[in-house]
Design a protein around this motif. Structure first.
Motif, PDB file in Angstrom:
ATOM      1  N   GLY A 100       0.819  -1.225   0.000  1.00 41.65           N
ATOM      2  CA  GLY A 100       0.000   0.000   0.000  1.00 41.65           C
ATOM      3  C   GLY A 100       0.846   1.266   0.000  1.00 41.65           C
ATOM      4  O   GLY A 100       0.490   2.258  -0.637  1.00 41.65           O
ATOM      5  N   TRP A 101       1.962   1.200   0.704  1.00 47.45           N
ATOM      6  CA  TRP A 101       2.840   2.393   0.747  1.00 47.45           C
ATOM      7  C   TRP A 101       3.441   2.641  -0.630  1.00 47.45           C
ATOM      8  O   TRP A 101       3.516   3.782  -1.092  1.00 47.45           O
ATOM      9  CB  TRP A 101       4.006   2.200   1.728  1.00 47.45           C
ATOM     10  CG  TRP A 101       3.631   1.876   3.138  1.00 47.45           C
ATOM     11  CD1 TRP A 101       2.371   1.805   3.671  1.00 47.45           C
ATOM     12  CD2 TRP A 101       4.547   1.583   4.204  1.00 47.45           C
ATOM     13  NE1 TRP A 101       2.451   1.491   4.998  1.00 47.45           N
ATOM     14  CE2 TRP A 101       3.771   1.346   5.354  1.00 47.45           C
ATOM     15  CE3 TRP A 101       5.940   1.496   4.296  1.00 47.45           C
ATOM     16  CZ2 TRP A 101       4.349   1.020   6.585  1.00 47.45           C
ATOM     17  CZ3 TRP A 101       6.508   1.183   5.508  1.00 47.45           C
ATOM     18  CH2 TRP A 101       5.723   0.955   6.648  1.00 47.45           C
ATOM     19  N   VAL A 128      12.016   1.368  -2.360  1.00 48.16           N
ATOM     20  CA  VAL A 128      12.514   0.552  -1.239  1.00 48.16           C
ATOM     21  C   VAL A 128      14.034   0.416  -1.347  1.00 48.16           C
ATOM     22  O   VAL A 128      14.749   0.466  -0.335  1.00 48.16           O
ATOM     23  CB  VAL A 128      11.829  -0.831  -1.210  1.00 48.16           C
ATOM     24  CG1 VAL A 128      12.334  -1.642  -0.019  1.00 48.16           C
ATOM     25  CG2 VAL A 128      10.310  -0.678  -1.147  1.00 48.16           C
ATOM     26  N   LEU A 129      14.534   0.280  -2.582  1.00 45.58           N
ATOM     27  CA  LEU A 129      15.990   0.283  -2.777  1.00 45.58           C
ATOM     28  C   LEU A 129      16.567   1.624  -2.318  1.00 45.58           C
ATOM     29  O   LEU A 129      17.626   1.688  -1.696  1.00 45.58           O
ATOM     30  CB  LEU A 129      16.327   0.017  -4.251  1.00 45.58           C
ATOM     31  CG  LEU A 129      17.815   0.085  -4.642  1.00 45.58           C
ATOM     32  CD1 LEU A 129      18.667  -0.909  -3.854  1.00 45.58           C
ATOM     33  CD2 LEU A 129      17.985  -0.166  -6.154  1.00 45.58           C
ATOM     34  N   MET A 130      15.847   2.677  -2.589  1.00 42.06           N
ATOM     35  CA  MET A 130      16.315   4.008  -2.159  1.00 42.06           C
ATOM     36  C   MET A 130      16.352   4.096  -0.630  1.00 42.06           C
ATOM     37  O   MET A 130      17.294   4.671  -0.057  1.00 42.06           O
ATOM     38  CB  MET A 130      15.398   5.071  -2.765  1.00 42.06           C
ATOM     39  CG  MET A 130      15.800   6.472  -2.410  1.00 42.06           C
ATOM     40  SD  MET A 130      15.025   7.662  -3.536  1.00 42.06           S
ATOM     41  CE  MET A 130      15.147   9.126  -2.502  1.00 42.06           C
ATOM     42  N   LEU A 154       8.722   7.610   2.511  1.00 45.54           N
ATOM     43  CA  LEU A 154       8.654   6.149   2.541  1.00 45.54           C
ATOM     44  C   LEU A 154       9.849   5.576   3.308  1.00 45.54           C
ATOM     45  O   LEU A 154       9.699   4.662   4.121  1.00 45.54           O
ATOM     46  CB  LEU A 154       8.617   5.569   1.119  1.00 45.54           C
ATOM     47  CG  LEU A 154       8.464   4.051   1.135  1.00 45.54           C
ATOM     48  CD1 LEU A 154       7.011   3.643   0.947  1.00 45.54           C
ATOM     49  CD2 LEU A 154       9.326   3.370   0.095  1.00 45.54           C
ATOM     50  N   ALA A 155      11.026   6.133   3.076  1.00 51.71           N
ATOM     51  CA  ALA A 155      12.225   5.645   3.788  1.00 51.71           C
ATOM     52  C   ALA A 155      12.042   5.810   5.296  1.00 51.71           C
ATOM     53  O   ALA A 155      12.444   4.945   6.087  1.00 51.71           O
ATOM     54  CB  ALA A 155      13.471   6.396   3.306  1.00 51.71           C
ATOM     55  N   ARG A 156      11.435   6.902   5.695  1.00 50.54           N
ATOM     56  CA  ARG A 156      11.187   7.130   7.128  1.00 50.54           C
ATOM     57  C   ARG A 156      10.206   6.097   7.674  1.00 50.54           C
ATOM     58  O   ARG A 156      10.397   5.564   8.776  1.00 50.54           O
ATOM     59  CB  ARG A 156      10.652   8.549   7.350  1.00 50.54           C
ATOM     60  CG  ARG A 156      11.682   9.633   7.038  1.00 50.54           C
ATOM     61  CD  ARG A 156      11.043  11.003   6.874  1.00 50.54           C
ATOM     62  NE  ARG A 156      10.461  11.498   8.110  1.00 50.54           N
ATOM     63  CZ  ARG A 156      11.120  12.204   9.020  1.00 50.54           C
ATOM     64  NH1 ARG A 156      12.378  12.514   8.809  1.00 50.54           N
ATOM     65  NH2 ARG A 156      10.524  12.610  10.127  1.00 50.54           N
ATOM     66  N   ASP A 157       9.169   5.816   6.892  1.00 51.48           N
ATOM     67  CA  ASP A 157       8.183   4.812   7.334  1.00 51.48           C
ATOM     68  C   ASP A 157       8.818   3.429   7.434  1.00 51.48           C
ATOM     69  O   ASP A 157       8.546   2.676   8.369  1.00 51.48           O
ATOM     70  CB  ASP A 157       7.000   4.759   6.347  1.00 51.48           C
ATOM     71  CG  ASP A 157       6.122   6.005   6.442  1.00 51.48           C
ATOM     72  OD1 ASP A 157       6.248   6.755   7.432  1.00 51.48           O
ATOM     73  OD2 ASP A 157       5.319   6.233   5.505  1.00 51.48           O
TER      74      ASP A 157
END
Ligand code: TYM
Length: 336
Positions: A100-101, A128-130, A154-157
């Motif tokens: 979902g993210w 996600v790779l980032m 997203l990286a923070r989540d």
């Protein structure tokens, strides 16, 4: 402690947006912080890249870093595929991130276009790779242009969920985006020269929309001359740029490159038309960019030198990531 990570994709030429939104901030940050600047070739292959061109573009980005003033003795400059932690952590974080993210990422929608079914799976998990890139270093600060803000969220989540799921509240820090440069808002989002509502981007179809660092004086002058503008003279107050996206963008580029505020630029050019402003802007762009492009050309003439820098950087980067990767593996219960 402050630790900086950022990356640029070797998937096309370096343009003014990359320079003002990213590289120039790197140059400022390296003096104060522990910095890691990556050529993200693993991200680049999420869309097809000719292998020979990918190698050349990798050297092109490395050359741009150095030519703009990133010092490889201070900052760690390297290629993403040279450090195994990126790929290994990405897999683990793929299992932490939720579908979902990822589905909310607007850049995937833009890049995949109408036929998302035919996009690569890599393009889908790209953010996600980032996140793995950043978290493999436990980086605290990430200098990027505004278009990367959602990926940073997203990286923070992902970081928070990993910490929560494995009951290690302080394991990954929450990485902060550094979007405004030292000159504030301008530079964070450079717009297309043909449409002030679209960002300057190498994927833009109009060739005059984007100024590349390798463009020569005549080409820069031509692109700026052809840049979309409006018939009004420039306003004397910053408020007068609202609803004039093209004027706002051109004045913003001038301000960022000259190190002046928008108000200062308008106090100089307010009341004058684009017939006066555009040549001044072209001259400034050439003045700032031509030394960088000349140095890039020189460096690109010696690929062995650039390869050496990247390989050495990858070794230094691995010294940072290996202990973190080991701890992550132990945390999830891998045999190490
Ligand atoms: P990329 O390669 O598209 O762009 C590199 C950097 O340039 C910035 N940028 C802009 N800034 C202002 N105005 C513009 N028009 C403009 N166009 C591009 C981008 O914001 C970026 O900072 N996903 C990233 C690369 C990446 C990364 C990372 C970044 C991979 N892993 C980890 C930071 C941390 C990307 O595609 O950038």
């Amino acid at each position: 402690p402050t630790r900086v990570f950022s990356g640029i994709q070797p998937s096309g030429g370096m343009h003014l947006g990359n320079y003002l939104g990213a590289i120039r901030k790197f140059v400022d940050l390296q003096h104060e912080y522990d910095c890691h600047f990556c050529v993200v070739n693993m991200h680049a292959i999420t869309v097809w890249q000719d292998p020979q061109k990918l190698l050349e573009q990798t050297m092109h980005i490395a050359a741009a870093y150095l030519a703009a003033g990133v010092d490889p003795e201070k900052a760690v400059v390297f290629h993403q595929s040279g450090v195994r932690a990126h790929a290994e952590l990405a897999w683990i974080l793929n299992c932490v991130a939720r579908i979902g993210w990822v589905n909310r990422m607007t850049q995937f929608k833009d890049k995949a276009g109408k036929d998302a079914e035919r996009a690569s799976v890599g393009l889908y998990t790209y953010p996600v790779l980032m996140a793995a890139d950043i978290l493999a270093y436990k980086a605290t600060h990430v200098p990027v242009g505004e278009d990367q803000k959602q990926h940073l969220e997203l990286a923070r989540d992902v970081a928070a969920k990993f910490n929560h799921d494995y009951d290690k509240p302080d394991f990954f820090p929450q990485p902060e985006p550094l979007i405004k440069g030292q000159f504030g808002e301008t530079g964070a989002r450079i717009m297309s020269l043909r449409d002030g509502t679209m960002k300057m981007s190498k994927s833009n179809p109009s060739e005059n929309s984007c100024i590349y660092l390798t463009d020569d004086t005549d080409l820069i002058a031509k692109k700026i001359k052809k840049a979309k503008s409006d018939p009004e003279p420039l306003p004397t107050e910053t408020g007068g740029l609202e609803d004039r996206p093209e004027a706002k963008n051109l004045v913003g580029i001038y301000a960022t490159l000259s190190g002046k505020s928008v108000a200062e630029v308008l106090s100089e050019f307010g009341g004058q038309g684009f017939g006066v402003f555009k040549p001044a802007l072209a001259e400034l762009v050439v003045e700032k960019i031509s030394p960088i492009s000349a140095e890039m050309r020189r460096l690109e003439g010696d690929p062995a030198f650039l390869q050496g820098i990247l390989r050495k950087g990858a070794e230094r980067a691995s010294e940072v990531t290996e202990p973190i990767l080991k701890e992550v593996k132990e945390t999830v219960g891998y045999l190490v």
